[in-house]
Design a protein around this motif. Structure first.
Motif, PDB file in Angstrom:
ATOM      1  N   ILE A  94      11.714   5.267   2.853  1.00 55.65           N
ATOM      2  CA  ILE A  94      12.453   3.693   2.665  1.00 55.65           C
ATOM      3  C   ILE A  94      11.202   2.824   1.894  1.00 55.65           C
ATOM      4  CG2 ILE A  94      14.197   1.855   2.322  1.00 55.65           C
ATOM      5  CD1 ILE A  94      15.755   3.619   4.360  1.00 55.65           C
ATOM      6  N   LEU A  95      10.870   1.828   0.901  1.00 55.30           N
ATOM      7  CA  LEU A  95       9.648   1.518   0.479  1.00 55.30           C
ATOM      8  C   LEU A  95      10.577   0.295  -0.046  1.00 55.30           C
ATOM      9  CD1 LEU A  95       7.637   3.762  -1.660  1.00 55.30           C
ATOM     10  CD2 LEU A  95       8.230   3.822   0.209  1.00 55.30           C
ATOM     11  N   PHE A  96       9.833  -0.615   1.017  1.00 59.33           N
ATOM     12  CA  PHE A  96      10.476  -2.323   0.915  1.00 59.33           C
ATOM     13  C   PHE A  96      10.010  -3.265  -0.515  1.00 59.33           C
ATOM     14  CE2 PHE A  96      12.117  -2.054   4.440  1.00 59.33           C
ATOM     15  CZ  PHE A  96      13.589  -2.883   4.776  1.00 59.33           C
ATOM     16  N   ILE A  97      10.502  -3.899  -1.142  1.00 60.43           N
ATOM     17  CA  ILE A  97       9.694  -4.428  -2.429  1.00 60.43           C
ATOM     18  C   ILE A  97      10.240  -6.367  -2.459  1.00 60.43           C
ATOM     19  CG2 ILE A  97       9.511  -3.059  -4.274  1.00 60.43           C
ATOM     20  CD1 ILE A  97      12.107  -3.129  -5.557  1.00 60.43           C
ATOM     21  N   SER A  98       9.341  -6.567  -2.272  1.00 59.92           N
ATOM     22  CA  SER A  98       9.592  -7.685  -1.943  1.00 59.92           C
ATOM     23  C   SER A  98       9.134  -9.129  -2.365  1.00 59.92           C
ATOM     24  CB  SER A  98       9.582  -8.503   0.072  1.00 59.92           C
ATOM     25  OG  SER A  98      10.314 -10.290   0.244  1.00 59.92           O
ATOM     26  N   ALA A  99       9.289 -10.278  -2.433  1.00 63.41           N
ATOM     27  CA  ALA A  99       8.636 -11.342  -3.004  1.00 63.41           C
ATOM     28  C   ALA A  99       7.879 -12.032  -1.782  1.00 63.41           C
ATOM     29  CB  ALA A  99       9.687 -12.349  -3.784  1.00 63.41           C
ATOM     30  N   ARG A 100       8.390 -11.860  -0.337  1.00 66.73           N
ATOM     31  CA  ARG A 100       8.058 -12.230   0.763  1.00 66.73           C
ATOM     32  C   ARG A 100       6.385 -11.800   1.424  1.00 66.73           C
ATOM     33  NH1 ARG A 100      12.945 -12.629   4.988  1.00 66.73           N
ATOM     34  NH2 ARG A 100      14.343 -13.275   3.430  1.00 66.73           N
ATOM     35  N   ALA A 136       9.945  -4.917   8.340  1.00 64.74           N
ATOM     36  CA  ALA A 136      10.112  -3.931   7.539  1.00 64.74           C
ATOM     37  C   ALA A 136       9.746  -2.800   8.032  1.00 64.74           C
ATOM     38  CB  ALA A 136       9.814  -4.272   6.423  1.00 64.74           C
ATOM     39  N   LEU A 137       8.428  -2.856   8.556  1.00 67.82           N
ATOM     40  CA  LEU A 137       8.282  -1.072   9.463  1.00 67.82           C
ATOM     41  C   LEU A 137       9.176  -1.512  10.746  1.00 67.82           C
ATOM     42  CD1 LEU A 137       4.066  -1.591   9.325  1.00 67.82           C
ATOM     43  CD2 LEU A 137       6.203   0.013   7.770  1.00 67.82           C
TER      44      LEU A 137
END
Length: 233
Positions: A75-81, A90-91
């Motif tokens: 699962i790879l998070f993609i975010s403007a944060r 996230a991890l």
């Protein structure tokens, strides 16, 4: 080819990601039902998930925890944060990596390939994947890819065979005759320039990894691969 599930509530970004993934041969599925993400996940049965943090109803951290109850897929998070705490959360919530928006698509692709390698690179029932490693340069023979650090380049079949020969025998010279015999069944009908063209192509692929002047021409003998990239690492 691997299937990627895109969980992103910005339809423009989701579509751009889908187009880019499909350009590289992946199957990309976009989730539009943000109140039924688990159902969408089970239906898609993806090999990897691209997951935004800011989503309607529940955030990406919540959905990552739910997915982790039924799957260990990357699962790879993609975010403007971009804060450190966001990446830590996230991890800690089960993510494998974090990509900050705006992102370069080549970085996204490199992280996807890296995560897929870690997750599916070896299968116990099928045995270990065949690869050749030379001073940090890794050739994945079955996948026809060569990698150095986080950079990965795709190769043609002949480029893969040629580079495999050079890497396995480095720094020894590989004769032109041996290469011709390996790459073509009947070398008598191969134009002298054909081998030069393939050597040039492999050199260009290595240059894309930041490796220059590593394949040397030994006049009257053949070619050899000198691992000069270790000097700059």
């Amino acid at each position: 080819m691997a299937k990627i599930l895109i969980i992103e509530d910005d339809p423009k970004i989701a579509k751009l990601l889908q187009n880019y993934l499909e350009k590289y041969g992946y199957e990309a599925v976009i989730t539009e039902q943000f109140d039924a993400i688990i159902e969408c996940f089970e239906l898609a049965n993806p090999d990897l998930v691209l997951l935004d943090i800011n989503l309607p109803s529940f955030d990406g951290y919540y959905w990552c925890r739910q997915i982790r109850k039924i799957s260990t897929c990357p699962i790879l998070f993609i975010s403007a944060r971009s804060g450190e705490m966001d990446q830590v959360m996230a991890l800690e919530n089960g993510g494998d990596d974090f990509i900050t928006k705006p992102f370069h698509y080549e970085v996204v692709m490199a992280k996807i390939r890296s995560s897929l390698r870690r997750a599916y690179g070896e299968y116990a029932l099928k045995g270990k994947e065949r690869m050749v490693d030379l001073k940090g340069l890794t050739l994945y023979v079955e996948r026809m890819e060569v990698a150095k650090e986080e950079s990965i380049i795709s190769l043609t079949k002949k480029e893969t065979v040629l580079l495999e020969m050079l890497m396995e025998r480095s720094p020894r010279v590989v004769s032109r005759e041996a290469i011709l015999e390996k790459l073509w069944d009947d070398q008598n009908f191969v134009d002298e320039n054909t081998l030069n063209v393939n050597i040039t192509r492999v050199r260009k692929k290595l240059q894309e990894l930041g490796i220059g002047h590593a394949i040397e021409t030994v006049r009257g003998a053949g070619y050899r691969l000198v691992p000069n990239w270790e000097l700059s690492s």
